[in-house]
Write an enzyme that holds these catalytic residues in place. Structure first.
Site, PDB file in Angstrom:
ATOM      1  N   LEU A   1       0.840  -1.205   0.000  1.00  0.00           N
ATOM      2  CA  LEU A   1       0.000   0.000   0.000  1.00  0.00           C
ATOM      3  C   LEU A   1       0.868   1.246   0.000  1.00  0.00           C
ATOM      4  O   LEU A   1       1.749   1.401   0.852  1.00  0.00           O
ATOM      5  CB  LEU A   1      -0.910   0.014   1.238  1.00  0.00           C
ATOM      6  CG  LEU A   1      -1.797   1.260   1.395  1.00  0.00           C
ATOM      7  CD1 LEU A   1      -2.827   1.338   0.283  1.00  0.00           C
ATOM      8  CD2 LEU A   1      -2.495   1.267   2.752  1.00  0.00           C
TER       9      LEU A   1
ATOM     10  N   GLY B   1       0.396   7.796  -7.268  1.00  0.00           N
ATOM     11  CA  GLY B   1       0.559   8.411  -8.587  1.00  0.00           C
ATOM     12  C   GLY B   1       1.877   9.129  -8.781  1.00  0.00           C
ATOM     13  O   GLY B   1       2.078   9.829  -9.777  1.00  0.00           O
TER      14      GLY B   1
ATOM     15  N   GLU C   1       0.737 -12.940  -3.494  1.00  0.00           N
ATOM     16  CA  GLU C   1      -0.477 -13.616  -3.051  1.00  0.00           C
ATOM     17  C   GLU C   1      -1.704 -12.885  -3.596  1.00  0.00           C
ATOM     18  O   GLU C   1      -1.906 -11.709  -3.295  1.00  0.00           O
ATOM     19  CB  GLU C   1      -0.509 -13.629  -1.516  1.00  0.00           C
ATOM     20  CG  GLU C   1      -1.735 -14.280  -0.911  1.00  0.00           C
ATOM     21  CD  GLU C   1      -1.783 -14.098   0.604  1.00  0.00           C
ATOM     22  OE1 GLU C   1      -2.888 -14.076   1.156  1.00  0.00           O
ATOM     23  OE2 GLU C   1      -0.709 -13.955   1.223  1.00  0.00           O
TER      24      GLU C   1
END
Length: 408
Positions: free
Chosen positions: A230, A237, A264
């Protein structure tokens, strides 16, 4: 009946979209606290508030989760303009606070002054673990900004508590997120930090992170598998995901015991990011040279990608297709046809498997059962689906090629 409808309308006024109600913030300066432009909202809130992503019982609901930019010290407040119990007896509002407490660790504050005190201690926060990579990105307002990628593990002092705060973001931005068992020492953690200046001091802000689990491969290898990744929304961006993934890939490539690197249940966005990073890494390998690409996907490509970059055969094949597209003149009918057939041959694999299964079914299914399965595997439909898949893939490949060109 009219009274019931009226009641339903009035109660509906007490429903709030939790994706809007949850207000997240990474705070560097005290003035950020009241600055709405620094607020961002979740993409998902179903894990805490149900599939409808709605909280009942409040008007003007605001669930504030503000974090200090580096160490992620947390301010948690629930605000609203009115509550359903003020208007209606025997109607209970959702326990919004309880639902958020399920995912945020103890140690948060609900007092703004205490949060500002945490903010003042941010100068003491330093990135965890070992720095693997440093890079700069040009920002129009701030100029050149410096970022660092660090590798940490759960034994780093203070890291476990920090990670418990960091992982709460997963619930708001990854649809199927879950917390990991950090007691297992096979987890590796990779973090991105921004260096910034505040009152003449160098401070660090959390940008994003990745968790990787080291699976055992018989007899003496490991297979690192990316579990979660994350980049926090204020930094998305800007190219941090590619920098992080490349740094992680290079780290594992340096370890002789690593067989290959996988992921995964990767999302579409992750697959596109991985394609970009792997093409960037592979394009300088001799078997992927432009003059070798028209000859087809070769054993040398598989071997070199595996040995030098820990890339498995499946991923190496995608790299080959992207680089071959870049080297193909698609306005030349013969070259374009050769490329199209090469990609479609790979895509046809699952359909060929279906045909083998159908041959087996003919031996054991009753006629009416066979008809229903044959309908699912209609040849015309297969060709249409194949063409559709091909067009989508080529479009994705072109975006990667454009990105590579823009970074050259």
């Amino acid at each position: 009946m009219a009274d019931v409808n009226q009641m339903e309308k009035k109660l509906a006024e007490y429903k709030c979209d939790t994706n809007e109600a949850v207000c997240l913030k990474l705070v560097r300066f005290p003035e950020d606290i009241d600055d709405d432009s620094t607020t961002f909202h979740p993409e998902y809130s179903h894990q805490q508030f149900g599939d409808d992503e709605v909280a009942f019982g409040y008007k003007g609901l605001q669930i504030q989760l503000f974090y200090t930019a580096g160490n992620l010290g947390t301010l948690f407040k629930v605000k609203y303009s009115s509550k359903v119990t003020e208007m209606f007896d025997c109607v209970e509002p959702d326990d919004v606070e309880g639902k958020v407490r399920e995912i945020i660790p103890a140690g948060f504050t609900s007092n703004t002054d205490d949060f500002i005190s945490l903010l003042e201690k941010e100068a003491n926060f330093k990135p965890f673990g070992t720095m693997l990579h440093s890079y700069t990105i040009h920002n129009e307002e701030a100029g050149e900004l410096t970022y660092q990628v660090h590798k940490a593990d759960i034994t780093c002092p203070g890291f476990q508590e920090y990670h418990e705060r960091l992982q709460t973001f997963l619930m708001w931005f990854i649809e199927t997120a879950s917390f990991i068992d950090t007691d297992d020492d096979r987890w590796d953690f990779f973090l991105v930090f921004e260096k910034y200046n505040k009152d003449g001091e160098t401070l660090y802000a959390t940008v994003g992170y990745m968790t990787v689990y080291n699976y055992y491969v018989y007899p003496d290898k490991t297979r690192p598998r990316v579990s979660q990744m994350l980049i926090l929304p204020p930094f998305q961006g800007e190219g941090h995901g590619a920098q992080l993934l490349e740094a992680v890939h290079r780290f594992y490539c340096s370890l002789p015991k690593v067989q290959d690197i996988t992921a995964e249940d990767p999302s579409e966005n992750y697959v596109k990011l991985r394609d970009y990073v792997l093409v960037k890494l592979c394009q300088s390998l001799p078997p992927f040279a432009a003059d070798k690409l028209p000859l087809g996907f070769s054993a040398d490509m598989i071997k070199e990608a595996q040995e030098k970059l820990k890339i498995n055969k499946k991923h190496a094949r995608r790299v080959y297709e992207i680089l071959r597209l870049r080297a193909t003149d698609m306005s030349d009918e013969e070259q374009a046809r050769a490329y199209r057939l090469e990609v479609k041959r790979r895509l046809f694999g699952p359909y060929r498997k279906n045909q083998r299964e159908l041959a087996k079914m003919k031996k054991c299914l009753r006629p009416e059962e066979l008809v229903s399965h044959m309908g699912q595997m209609d040849t015309k439909t297969q060709h249409e689906e194949l063409e559709k898949s091909y067009q989508v893939i080529v479009e994705d490949y072109r975006r990667i090629i454009e990105r590579l060109a823009s970074q050259a």
